[in-house]
Design a protein around this motif. Sequence first.
Motif, PDB file in Angstrom:
ATOM      1  N   TYR A   1       8.045   1.858  27.717  1.00  0.00           N
ATOM      2  CA  TYR A   1       9.000   1.612  26.634  1.00  0.00           C
ATOM      3  C   TYR A   1       9.543   0.199  26.664  1.00  0.00           C
ATOM      4  N   TYR A   2       9.761  -0.334  27.861  1.00  0.00           N
ATOM      5  CA  TYR A   2      10.317  -1.676  27.985  1.00  0.00           C
ATOM      6  C   TYR A   2       9.247  -2.694  28.375  1.00  0.00           C
ATOM      7  N   GLU A   3       7.992  -2.371  28.123  1.00  0.00           N
ATOM      8  CA  GLU A   3       6.919  -3.283  28.492  1.00  0.00           C
ATOM      9  C   GLU A   3       6.775  -4.381  27.433  1.00  0.00           C
ATOM     10  N   PHE A   4       6.756  -5.613  27.879  1.00  0.00           N
ATOM     11  CA  PHE A   4       6.572  -6.738  26.974  1.00  0.00           C
ATOM     12  C   PHE A   4       5.217  -7.386  27.234  1.00  0.00           C
ATOM     13  N   SER A   5       4.532  -7.762  26.190  1.00  0.00           N
ATOM     14  CA  SER A   5       3.287  -8.508  26.331  1.00  0.00           C
ATOM     15  C   SER A   5       3.602  -9.992  26.340  1.00  0.00           C
ATOM     16  N   ARG A   6       2.596 -10.791  26.676  1.00  0.00           N
ATOM     17  CA  ARG A   6       2.836 -12.237  26.671  1.00  0.00           C
ATOM     18  C   ARG A   6       3.106 -12.720  25.245  1.00  0.00           C
ATOM     19  N   GLU A   7       2.535 -12.010  24.259  1.00  0.00           N
ATOM     20  CA  GLU A   7       2.804 -12.363  22.865  1.00  0.00           C
ATOM     21  C   GLU A   7       4.269 -12.100  22.514  1.00  0.00           C
ATOM     22  N   ASP A   8       4.822 -11.008  23.066  1.00  0.00           N
ATOM     23  CA  ASP A   8       6.232 -10.709  22.824  1.00  0.00           C
ATOM     24  C   ASP A   8       7.111 -11.813  23.395  1.00  0.00           C
ATOM     25  N   TYR A   9       6.775 -12.253  24.622  1.00  0.00           N
ATOM     26  CA  TYR A   9       7.571 -13.308  25.242  1.00  0.00           C
ATOM     27  C   TYR A   9       7.451 -14.609  24.459  1.00  0.00           C
ATOM     28  N   TRP A  10       6.259 -14.902  23.987  1.00  0.00           N
ATOM     29  CA  TRP A  10       6.087 -16.121  23.210  1.00  0.00           C
ATOM     30  C   TRP A  10       6.943 -16.069  21.939  1.00  0.00           C
ATOM     31  N   GLU A  11       6.964 -14.925  21.283  1.00  0.00           N
ATOM     32  CA  GLU A  11       7.752 -14.789  20.066  1.00  0.00           C
ATOM     33  C   GLU A  11       9.237 -15.012  20.353  1.00  0.00           C
ATOM     34  N   MET A  12       9.701 -14.486  21.480  1.00  0.00           N
ATOM     35  CA  MET A  12      11.114 -14.649  21.835  1.00  0.00           C
ATOM     36  C   MET A  12      11.446 -16.080  22.222  1.00  0.00           C
TER      37      MET A  12
ATOM     38  N   ASP B   1       8.966 -24.701  21.705  1.00  0.00           N
ATOM     39  CA  ASP B   1       8.558 -25.721  20.732  1.00  0.00           C
ATOM     40  C   ASP B   1       9.404 -26.982  20.890  1.00  0.00           C
ATOM     41  N   LEU B   2      10.680 -26.788  21.189  1.00  0.00           N
ATOM     42  CA  LEU B   2      11.602 -27.904  21.324  1.00  0.00           C
ATOM     43  C   LEU B   2      11.196 -28.832  22.455  1.00  0.00           C
ATOM     44  N   ILE B   3      10.608 -28.274  23.520  1.00  0.00           N
ATOM     45  CA  ILE B   3      10.214 -29.111  24.655  1.00  0.00           C
ATOM     46  C   ILE B   3       8.705 -29.339  24.698  1.00  0.00           C
TER      47      ILE B   3
END
Length: 455
Positions: A227-238, A244-246
Amino acid sequence: MTKKLLVGIIMVMLCLQVVAPQTASAAIKQKDLEAYAAELGTNVEGLNRYLVDFEWGTIEEFEASSMAELREWLGEPVTKKNLQAFLDETGYKVEDINASLKEMGLADKGYERAEDILLYTDLAWVMGYPVTSQNLQELAMEVGLTEKELADLFAANGFDLYSYSTMEELYEVIYNDINGVSLHFLLQEVELSQEEFDKLLADNGVKLEDFSSYEELSEFVYEASGYYEFSREDYWEMMSPFLDLIGVSQDEFFRAYDHLESVVSNDPEAFISGLEDIALRAEALGDFETSTELTEEQGKELISIWNDLMNIFQMKAEFYLVDGNTKTPVTFEELLKITDIENRILLVELFDLQGNHLLNFTITGELFGSDLLTSAPAVEAPVQEKPAESEQKHEAPVLKEKVTPAKTATETVKEEGKRLPDTASPVGNILAFGAVLMAAGAALYAWNRRKKHSN
């Protein structure tokens, strides 16, 4: 805490180590604490004793950085006006409160009357909130049902909603005990049907009776269901607005993420224990904002922590100051002494141990040492929410990281001797901050792993 969540937290902190703002916490001034205690009709010693007796913990354990933070957590003091309002709302009498204080053993500690209670929230902690029609309606709304639907759910599982005298007893049924009602809401939260839950148990070789507490059951459901599993795509979106700023591209982020996931998978226990050790060493440095507050020995330890951190990550970092077409390499030691990069750009390049490029990011003079962290998304392990009054014990305040109170810079210098050159760089505090937070994630991950394997 799953492995992917741990890797995600590390990816966030890795990018922040060189760019986060100065984050040392300030201690509450003694005179402010004395004034606050006086407002409550006691002194600092009496306040500390009260907080322990009413199971808040000591003031030091709060680790609040300001009086405002402490006031916010403890809430408003008891006054004649709000005491009467509490009595009117609940239907209790002063004699009821006095009797409860005696029953809880608090009268033996000097709290014999309602007037001896200092904090308003402690009135409810001592007495509990009675089950009234209004409170039942609010509870039903909280769980997304009507009062009738909630009563029917209780009845279907062998409970009578209207047989309880306090709301705390109802909270126990819903949030703390293993029963049909609490299971209903847990499965609703993770969007599992009863059939899917039964299959989840069977696939993992466990039965509902194997769980000794609701906390243990909920942890199993969260982890096993992903339920609380995040993919690398999820982390990138967050994280992409900040990255992008750096100047970190998605491909670079994915490369670094995959590298760290591989490192964690190769030897999880060594990785976790290494980060835990880093956290302890970073904490031992105490609170500081700039390198001017560190002794020479502490400065050497900070550099050692950085090198060990890179070894744990199985990475190499290269730093450059870019001025137009000129790219000048600098060491981490030199970077610690830089106070202002002015119009130059700090370029950080990260490689694996085989020399393969993972990612690089850039910090301009405008961003160096600024509040850049406010641009970064917060990534936290999800926390199961519970009502504030669900247990007869105050919860500890949730701060991002436990920081052991440290001596002031002046005291440290007097005791430990020679200081570093009188220069100021935010990098040192950033490193300690990042290391502690990363290791906190590792500790949670380790705790869940060990708990799972011990069952």
